[in-house]
Design a protein around this motif. Sequence first.
Motif, PDB file in Angstrom:
ATOM      1  N   ILE A  15       6.379  -0.823   1.107  1.00 22.50           N
ATOM      2  CA  ILE A  15       4.953  -0.497   1.171  1.00 22.50           C
ATOM      3  C   ILE A  15       4.399  -0.244  -0.223  1.00 22.50           C
ATOM      4  CG2 ILE A  15       3.281   1.226   1.963  1.00 22.50           C
ATOM      5  CD1 ILE A  15       5.033   1.578   4.459  1.00 22.50           C
ATOM      6  N   LEU A  47      -4.270 -11.291  -1.482  1.00 24.99           N
ATOM      7  CA  LEU A  47      -3.585 -11.721  -0.264  1.00 24.99           C
ATOM      8  C   LEU A  47      -2.514 -12.761  -0.576  1.00 24.99           C
ATOM      9  CD1 LEU A  47      -6.613 -12.004   2.199  1.00 24.99           C
ATOM     10  CD2 LEU A  47      -4.717 -10.392   2.350  1.00 24.99           C
ATOM     11  N   ASN A  50       0.572 -11.054  -2.385  1.00 28.41           N
ATOM     12  CA  ASN A  50       1.459 -10.281  -1.514  1.00 28.41           C
ATOM     13  C   ASN A  50       2.112 -11.146  -0.442  1.00 28.41           C
ATOM     14  OD1 ASN A  50       1.038  -7.983  -2.947  1.00 28.41           O
ATOM     15  ND2 ASN A  50       0.325  -6.761  -1.223  1.00 28.41           N
ATOM     16  N   SER A 137      10.729  -7.715   8.615  1.00 27.10           N
ATOM     17  CA  SER A 137      10.128  -6.391   8.433  1.00 27.10           C
ATOM     18  C   SER A 137       9.689  -6.191   6.987  1.00 27.10           C
ATOM     19  CB  SER A 137      11.119  -5.298   8.838  1.00 27.10           C
ATOM     20  OG  SER A 137      11.472  -5.411  10.199  1.00 27.10           O
ATOM     21  N   LEU A 140       6.591  -8.261   6.408  1.00 27.94           N
ATOM     22  CA  LEU A 140       5.439  -7.687   7.097  1.00 27.94           C
ATOM     23  C   LEU A 140       4.921  -6.446   6.375  1.00 27.94           C
ATOM     24  CD1 LEU A 140       3.831  -8.350   9.653  1.00 27.94           C
ATOM     25  CD2 LEU A 140       5.251  -6.700  10.878  1.00 27.94           C
ATOM     26  N   LEU A 141       5.828  -5.599   5.900  1.00 29.14           N
ATOM     27  CA  LEU A 141       5.408  -4.376   5.213  1.00 29.14           C
ATOM     28  C   LEU A 141       4.681  -4.688   3.911  1.00 29.14           C
ATOM     29  CD1 LEU A 141       8.528  -2.086   5.763  1.00 29.14           C
ATOM     30  CD2 LEU A 141       6.231  -1.715   6.675  1.00 29.14           C
ATOM     31  N   PHE A 143       3.154  -7.523   3.059  1.00 27.58           N
ATOM     32  CA  PHE A 143       1.885  -8.209   3.310  1.00 27.58           C
ATOM     33  C   PHE A 143       0.861  -7.270   3.941  1.00 27.58           C
ATOM     34  CE2 PHE A 143      -0.767 -11.166   5.925  1.00 27.58           C
ATOM     35  CZ  PHE A 143      -1.402 -11.783   4.852  1.00 27.58           C
ATOM     36  N   ALA A 144       1.298  -6.450   4.905  1.00 32.04           N
ATOM     37  CA  ALA A 144       0.363  -5.551   5.586  1.00 32.04           C
ATOM     38  C   ALA A 144      -0.190  -4.491   4.644  1.00 32.04           C
ATOM     39  CB  ALA A 144       1.050  -4.886   6.775  1.00 32.04           C
ATOM     40  N   SER A 145       0.590  -4.112   3.633  1.00 33.78           N
ATOM     41  CA  SER A 145       0.109  -3.088   2.702  1.00 33.78           C
ATOM     42  C   SER A 145      -1.052  -3.583   1.853  1.00 33.78           C
ATOM     43  CB  SER A 145       1.253  -2.623   1.796  1.00 33.78           C
ATOM     44  OG  SER A 145       1.709  -3.680   0.974  1.00 33.78           O
ATOM     45  N   THR A 146      -1.340  -4.887   1.925  1.00 33.51           N
ATOM     46  CA  THR A 146      -2.480  -5.440   1.198  1.00 33.51           C
ATOM     47  C   THR A 146      -3.802  -4.957   1.779  1.00 33.51           C
ATOM     48  OG1 THR A 146      -1.189  -7.460   0.840  1.00 33.51           O
ATOM     49  CG2 THR A 146      -3.547  -7.584   0.383  1.00 33.51           C
ATOM     50  N   PHE A 147      -3.871  -4.812   3.081  1.00 35.99           N
ATOM     51  CA  PHE A 147      -5.160  -4.678   3.751  1.00 35.99           C
ATOM     52  C   PHE A 147      -5.869  -3.335   3.571  1.00 35.99           C
ATOM     53  CE2 PHE A 147      -3.000  -8.166   5.869  1.00 35.99           C
ATOM     54  CZ  PHE A 147      -3.992  -9.137   5.853  1.00 35.99           C
TER      55      PHE A 147
END
Length: 212
Positions: A15, A47, A50, A137, A140-141, A143-147
């Motif tokens: 993260i 985006l 990441n 995982s 996903l962590l 990439f998701a921490s970008t938002f």
Amino acid sequence: MENRILDPIDRNSEILFGLFMVLSFTGTLSVATAGQKEVREMLIAALGCNLAWGFVDAVMYVLRNLVTRARQARLWREVIAASGEPAHDLIAQELGPLSSALGPSDLERTRQWMVAQSLHRAPATGLTRQDLLGAFSVFLLVFASTFPPVLPFLFFSEVRPAMRVSAVIGIAMMFLCGYGWGRYAGLQPWRAAFVMAALGAGIQLVIIALGG
């Protein structure tokens, strides 16, 4: 515990990796000159970065696991092939400082257990389902921490308030990661959280000073 895909250190690290990457992009905006075009380009770049970094980190996660298990399998074979003191030395080296609490009889019992289990308990060296789940995982962590840090740029028409809110979100995420690390390590979670948040605030001040 053995079924856990990623431990708290890995989760929070991924993260933070993604967070620092995206903050390096949000910090490049200038409140004086940035417009909608620059904001859009920043969002696309963050985006894309990441997305690529998450993929690379996922691949490295799998490779690290494969190398670790290959080393464990080699150690297992060497211990089984050896006997007496050489085998004890191999086991002690793997245990590190903990081996000081074990005597020769303890090390010998460990060696005998490894020999008895060698046919069906030796570490697997190939790719496993757990590796793939862990890699996904990790991706996903990251990439998701970008938002979370970029969402303010979608809701604010002006760059300055968007950057400030983004900075607060970034610091809050660091606070939560610090709390998780502190709790996992048996430290005082709140102290670890504030230390991480202070570090994040310092980083944000530098980013704003240089980019904003």
